[in-house]
Enzyme design. Sequence first.
Site, short mmCIF file in Angstrom:
data_model
loop_
_atom_site.label_atom_id
_atom_site.label_comp_id
_atom_site.label_asym_id
_atom_site.label_seq_id
_atom_site.Cartn_x
_atom_site.Cartn_y
_atom_site.Cartn_z
N CYS A 170 -18.34 34.11 9.25
CA CYS A 170 -17.74 35.41 8.94
C CYS A 170 -16.53 35.23 8.03
CB CYS A 170 -17.39 36.15 10.24
SG CYS A 170 -17.05 37.90 9.99
N HIS A 211 -22.73 36.31 12.55
CA HIS A 211 -22.19 35.50 13.65
C HIS A 211 -23.33 34.81 14.39
CE1 HIS A 211 -17.97 36.92 13.71
NE2 HIS A 211 -18.50 37.97 13.10
N GLU A 239 -23.15 32.78 16.73
CA GLU A 239 -22.81 32.72 18.17
C GLU A 239 -23.04 34.04 18.86
OE1 GLU A 239 -20.77 33.18 15.76
OE2 GLU A 239 -18.94 34.23 16.36
#
Lengths: 216, 262
Positions: free
Chosen positions: A89, A193, A195
């Site tokens: 990001c 993202h 994650e």
Amino acid sequence: MNLSVHAKSPTVVVVDYGMGNLRSAQKGLEKAGVKAVITSDPAAVQSADAVVLPGVGAFQDCMANLAEAGLVAPVMGAIEQGKPFLGICLGMQLLMTISEEFGVHRGLDIIPGRVVRFDPDTRLKVPHMGWNRVHYSGDSRLFEGIEDGSFFYFVHSYYVAPEDGSVVCGWTDYGERFCSAIARDNLFATQFHPEKSHNHGLKVLQNFGRIVSECS
Amino acid sequence: MSPGKDELARRIIPCLDVTEGRVVKGVQFVDLIDAGDPVEVAAAYNEQGADEVTFLDITASSDKREIILDVVRRTAETVFIPLTVGGGVRNLENIRDLLKAGADKVSINTAAVDRPEFVSEASKRFGSQCIVVAIDAKRTSGPDGSLAWEVYIHGGRTPTGIDVVQWAARMEEYGAGEFMLTSMDKDGTKDGYDIELTRTISDTVNIPIIASGGVGTLHHMYEGFVDGGASAVLAASIFHFKEYTVGEAKEYLQSRGVPMRL
């Protein structure tokens, strides 16, 4: 007595400079089989085998915090030495030459290019928030085992426009076609993202982990 | 860059009311060991294909904030989709603690009305992307007798006299990243979202809207997206009581032309 010889597992650091949800990045890497430590210590970043640079918030604040923490040189050093690097990001946007977020601000200038805002004329909602498709181009090591056009989670109002199109390894459509992933040697970055992108995201982190072990 | 189409999927967000670390009223999943554990329920929704999960902490006492932080920490270890936490978010420290524990967004309601500058301070400090402003709206008449909505706070108990359209515009200006728009009139009715409300706010602001309150059927979700212009829909009982799975909702919507992540 244990006589077996263990290869030292590579040290992956998640750089903590006071921006964003680092716990998810660390836990995501862990879930993908990559042991990672969160650190704000420049020396730890310097000696790491691989560096993950997350980041949310405003570009200017992120650059300022990174500089204040004495982390610019170790991060740049890791990339210059060819250590595996993953920017997430804002951690991707920081790699560019300049950002146009709230004025013009200098980035790390590792990838020549600019950070620009989504065109308001598209009349689409900004931030670009939610799950969108990533289409691959060029170097696909980060996306190995994930179907082209899979969904990943995004939340951002600005995106990177690198001068050299050959570094783009993923692109996404949101009113305009933008660069959503970058690969150059061992340098990787994603606008989405991983994650937060469920199984596909964890697979990206796992792929990064594999690259790290190949390099170590 | 070159022009492209809009491939962004619309989102489905299950919402769990949590008090003192437990899911209020529980949920009815057969395969859960503890249907009152928000971590386990969030993981189940993650598996069903939920696009995000929201916890609304309705714990009455503010000295029990550590409990929700622990829930967030444990959730972030197993659930790799975005997590929003609302309820009792009153200052920058509350936000910092939640983000550090592993939340991706926080939703602010009463504290924004008490002091609107809190929203601008929060978005400057942590970024707009993690600041959701929750608006509880109730129908009323405008000065000229036209349809209008009034902002309510304290979990919908207290009217504020603030016009929802003006409030939304102001909160966008103050750096809100998203609105969670709940219709007090529709909440609990299973009659469908307040589509006029959703459409009015969606046309007023340029940030994403999460429609909330009143969903009873999958068609209501369709209306929320297509007629209301919502980017996401929030739902609770329709999923908790196993009327539909998230996957079934997504299949239904995708087959009717609403882009979904399947």
